[in-house]
Design a protein around this motif. Sequence first.
Motif, mmCIF file in Angstrom:
data_model
loop_
_atom_site.group_PDB
_atom_site.id
_atom_site.type_symbol
_atom_site.label_atom_id
_atom_site.label_comp_id
_atom_site.label_asym_id
_atom_site.label_seq_id
_atom_site.Cartn_x
_atom_site.Cartn_y
_atom_site.Cartn_z
ATOM 1 N N ASN A 797 52.563 35.814 45.399
ATOM 2 C CA ASN A 797 52.670 35.131 44.109
ATOM 3 C C ASN A 797 51.320 34.564 43.669
ATOM 4 N N THR A 798 50.553 34.063 44.634
ATOM 5 C CA THR A 798 49.246 33.481 44.311
ATOM 6 C C THR A 798 48.293 34.547 43.804
ATOM 7 N N ARG A 799 48.286 35.702 44.458
ATOM 8 C CA ARG A 799 47.447 36.808 43.978
ATOM 9 C C ARG A 799 47.807 37.180 42.551
ATOM 10 N N ALA A 800 49.091 37.312 42.291
ATOM 11 C CA ALA A 800 49.548 37.713 40.954
ATOM 12 C C ALA A 800 49.165 36.667 39.909
ATOM 13 N N LEU A 801 49.333 35.398 40.247
ATOM 14 C CA LEU A 801 49.005 34.325 39.311
ATOM 15 C C LEU A 801 47.506 34.293 39.026
ATOM 16 N N ALA A 802 46.711 34.481 40.065
ATOM 17 C CA ALA A 802 45.266 34.496 39.884
ATOM 18 C C ALA A 802 44.833 35.641 38.976
ATOM 19 N N LYS A 803 45.427 36.812 39.158
ATOM 20 C CA LYS A 803 45.100 37.948 38.305
ATOM 21 C C LYS A 803 45.492 37.682 36.853
ATOM 22 N N ILE A 821 38.619 38.277 40.244
ATOM 23 C CA ILE A 821 39.951 38.665 40.707
ATOM 24 C C ILE A 821 40.401 39.993 40.113
ATOM 25 N N ASN A 822 39.868 40.360 38.968
ATOM 26 C CA ASN A 822 40.217 41.646 38.349
ATOM 27 C C ASN A 822 39.028 42.602 38.317
ATOM 28 N N SER A 823 38.076 42.379 39.211
ATOM 29 C CA SER A 823 36.877 43.211 39.255
ATOM 30 C C SER A 823 37.224 44.654 39.605
ATOM 31 N N ALA A 824 36.453 45.573 39.035
ATOM 32 C CA ALA A 824 36.632 46.993 39.373
ATOM 33 C C ALA A 824 36.059 47.301 40.752
ATOM 34 N N ASN A 825 35.174 46.438 41.233
ATOM 35 C CA ASN A 825 34.605 46.598 42.561
ATOM 36 C C ASN A 825 35.637 46.135 43.599
ATOM 37 N N GLN A 827 35.576 45.633 46.856
ATOM 38 C CA GLN A 827 35.172 44.588 47.796
ATOM 39 C C GLN A 827 35.195 43.216 47.127
ATOM 40 N N ARG A 828 34.663 43.167 45.921
ATOM 41 C CA ARG A 828 34.642 41.878 45.212
ATOM 42 C C ARG A 828 36.056 41.421 44.865
ATOM 43 N N ARG A 829 36.879 42.359 44.455
ATOM 44 C CA ARG A 829 38.263 42.004 44.106
ATOM 45 C C ARG A 829 39.014 41.513 45.333
ATOM 46 N N ASN A 830 38.838 42.200 46.467
ATOM 47 C CA ASN A 830 39.503 41.768 47.688
ATOM 48 C C ASN A 830 39.011 40.386 48.123
ATOM 49 N N GLY A 831 37.708 40.167 47.973
ATOM 50 C CA GLY A 831 37.155 38.856 48.306
ATOM 51 C C GLY A 831 37.734 37.760 47.423
ATOM 52 N N ALA A 832 37.900 38.075 46.123
ATOM 53 C CA ALA A 832 38.481 37.106 45.193
ATOM 54 C C ALA A 832 39.948 36.828 45.543
ATOM 55 N N GLU A 833 40.669 37.859 45.988
ATOM 56 C CA GLU A 833 42.075 37.667 46.376
ATOM 57 C C GLU A 833 42.173 36.764 47.601
ATOM 58 N N ARG A 834 41.276 36.968 48.562
ATOM 59 C CA ARG A 834 41.278 36.091 49.739
ATOM 60 C C ARG A 834 40.957 34.658 49.346
ATOM 61 N N ALA A 835 39.992 34.519 48.443
ATOM 62 C CA ALA A 835 39.636 33.172 47.975
ATOM 63 C C ALA A 835 40.791 32.517 47.244
ATOM 64 N N ALA A 836 41.519 33.304 46.446
ATOM 65 C CA ALA A 836 42.648 32.756 45.689
ATOM 66 C C ALA A 836 43.733 32.225 46.616
ATOM 67 N N ILE A 837 43.941 32.896 47.742
ATOM 68 C CA ILE A 837 44.959 32.455 48.704
ATOM 69 C C ILE A 837 44.535 31.158 49.391
ATOM 70 N N ASN A 838 43.265 31.110 49.795
ATOM 71 C CA ASN A 838 42.807 29.954 50.559
ATOM 72 C C ASN A 838 42.448 28.756 49.690
ATOM 73 N N ALA A 839 41.962 29.013 48.473
ATOM 74 C CA ALA A 839 41.427 27.919 47.646
ATOM 75 C C ALA A 839 42.418 26.782 47.416
ATOM 76 N N PRO A 840 43.710 27.054 47.132
ATOM 77 C CA PRO A 840 44.622 25.922 46.933
ATOM 78 C C PRO A 840 44.742 25.026 48.152
ATOM 79 N N MET A 841 44.640 25.609 49.349
ATOM 80 C CA MET A 841 44.727 24.790 50.562
ATOM 81 C C MET A 841 43.436 24.024 50.795
#
Length: 921
Positions: A797-803, A821-825, A827-841
């Motif tokens: 849900n967090t990934r979807a909300l971030a996108k 979070i919506n990068s075409a790259n 690696q960058r998109r995956n990194g943004a998804e990981r950040a989105a999951i951890n950032a709220p905590m």
Amino acid sequence: MKTLLLVDGSSYLYRAFHAMPDLRNSANEPVGAIQGVLNMLRRLHKDYPSDYSACVFDAKGKTFRDDLYPEYKANRASMPDDLRVQIEPLYETIRAMGWPLIIEEGVEADDVIGALAKQAEKEGIRTIISTGDKDITQLVNENITVVNTMRDAFRKTDDVLDIAGVENKFGIPPSKIIDYLTLVGDSVDNVPGVEKVGPKTAVKWLTEYGSLDNIIANADNIKGVVGENLRKALPWLPTARELITIRCDIGIREHFDELIPKAPDKPALLALFDHFEFRGWKRDLDKLPDGATAPLIENSVLPTVEELSGQAGGDYSPDTRRLYQTILSDSELEPWLTKLEQAALLCFDTETTSLDPMQAKIVGVSFSVTPGEAAYIPLTHDYFDAPPQLALTATLAKLKPILENPDIKKVGQNLKYDMHVLANHGITLQGIAHDTLLQSYVFESHKGHGMDELSERHLGIAPISYESVAGKGAKQVSFSQVTVEVAAEYAAEDADITLQLHQALYPQVTVSDKLRFIYEQVEMPSMQVLQRMERNGVLIDSHMLNRQSNEIGLRLMEIEKQAYELAGQPFNLGSPKQLQEILFGKLGIKPLKKTPSGAPSTDEDVLHELALDYPLPKVILEHRSLAKLKSTYTDKLPKMINAQTGRVHTNYNQAVAITGRLASSDPNLQNIPVRTAEGRRIREAFIAPPGSQIISADYSQIELRIMAHLSQDAGMLTAFANNEDIHRATAAEIFGVDKAAVDNEQRRYAKVINFGLIYGMSAFGLAQNLNIERGAAANYIERYFARYPGVKAYMENTRALAKQQGYVETYFGRRLWVPEINSANVQRRNGAERAAINAPMQGTAADLIKLAMIAVDQWLTEQKLQTKLIMQVHDELVLEVPEHELALVKQTLPVLMQEVATLSVPLLAEVGVGNNWESAH
């Protein structure tokens, strides 16, 4: 179509008085306001030719609005004597220049202007109104335009407000300005609006409901605090609307044929200019042919600096659009002191000798209380031929009651620094209301927050850069060496721009209750606590660090010798090129990845992986670690002890990480390794003075507790509610054994998984971390999510909300932006998804520790304890506690930390005590 030009003389009179230097003639009579208004009128007839014109002023005495509301304009100070004596000579000069001048008893200039504009419209005459008063924009339509010619120093053109201009400026058409002003109020005229309703809310309501009447009709449907405030204001709003509405139906004696400009009265003007000592204008007037019909000398110029020599008033800028003043005398300072004392909000900035806040001394101070207007007080510029300046000690003594008055509200950019600078001079800044650095940080944490960048982004203004004033690199000079003329423009601009930034940013922060909470209840109070903590500093045992430095030096020599033996030759361990040649050339190790230039990489990640199979990379890593400890801490910390305080004072950078976490610098006290014996020994050098102890308090497993709350996973909630060992509970779930049967290796695996997954660790990362097969790691993750389905759902849900929205939020509402979070790259998109999951905590943990810090600081202050907050390191608070307060602090501290918020799982703060940081940890 003919044109009528109407000038709001009263609006410009006050602006000119406060903007111009304290110009005086040889008889010591003030003439600055006269000069400013006349020059504005000159520009008007040059830039806006018209068939008819009039300069309108307020009459003395009360108007119908005072009868309607006795408190109308009650907050305004009485007219300064230096302004009062200029009014009649100004009127006389305006008439002599050929301008029709209108003053109507019982009404304001706005009403006269409104009546004339509407009358002109009926007669097919277009009207241009020149004013700095936003109220008059309610008159704007197809035939009536407002211009502001006393523009500020940044704009190259006037503010022209036609229908589109008004809508662009305010977000609503002119037809709704009355309703808009009724809602937001008019602080200048002391007309209250709806409490806590600013421009954004007013525009939102008017856009949604169409009019004030419809807003009133739907008051019961508007939720929240603003809805309650609206309902409380309902009885008042009709009166407010009547006060704000310009009366256009008053009887006007003048006819338009009386408003045709007359030829200037040349003899009268020559006598007046001679008396005022406007020599440049007098010369130009001599050139004007007799009988000329121009209402003002269009080619006139302002007095030169040479012509003003000998007059009081200090430096003079030839650009009257620049409403900045350089204060060089007590007579110039006094009006500003009055202005600052009466200001609803004052902006100030310090210019100093150093960027080190504990060492910096004041060179000058700038102030602004009205956008476009500012003053600079140079105090210690000491270059050759520097002009005489006000005495530093005496001037600060005059400013101290204002700066220390909690009822006089202040705004600045990075006020924490200015608080230190003032403290260096014995001034405790109070009344801190706003900080534009923190407003930007809360509103747009993923962007830069420097004043210059903010100004370009939000105001469209490129300010004067520090480098253009003081130079850069080796050629940069101290600000005290910058000429007063240059420094004044730069410093006054800083204060002015900051005030304008506040007006642009604060409404964007307060449009959201969550962002407002983060700004007003977390960041602003944290800033003041951090300043006190920085000022407290921490006591360092320099002798212990020197011994450690020598020991590390000896150990580094041993490691170098060991590395040479493993390599089969001496080489520079700090040289990536030589290390590449040894590892991948001589030893024939297969490279794992390459640098952007194509060379084999020897970065930390590569060496860690190679160290699993080869001894040399392991030795290199140990050398790097110890060398960094030596250069960063054991060598450097003793040199950073403040000579005056005997302590080390770090700087907590509040507006860096998008998660809200603090960043410590100069020195960085947050990155001292705790997993190595050498790192822990450095912490032993952080000591308590005799008669005191160090207390360390930190949140236990805070990010996992936050994950449990955010995900609402039943398994995690149960484990924490029962005060279980979360890692043991996770191991039992993953390995399918009883909790009592979990061994240390299984618990270690579970701990890695628990923390790894909240950082978005993949199966590949987990396999590397545990040194197991990737398939086994994937199996562990699959089992984990099967046992904790709420965690998996939260992540998805967090990934979807971030996108969807580009950011996620902490528990308290801090926005955590993930731009890629919506990068075409990938690696960058995956990194943004990981950040989105951890950032709220991580962000919620940052909010919690800040709230804890605020609560502890408040308690220490209220109880008048001698205990000091001295450090904040991630989830930990470190205090220096006198022994007689030890029991009280040890008992109360964890309670305060645990009660700052109520989550679905209990917060747990653990406390340790010792004579140094390490023993207390």
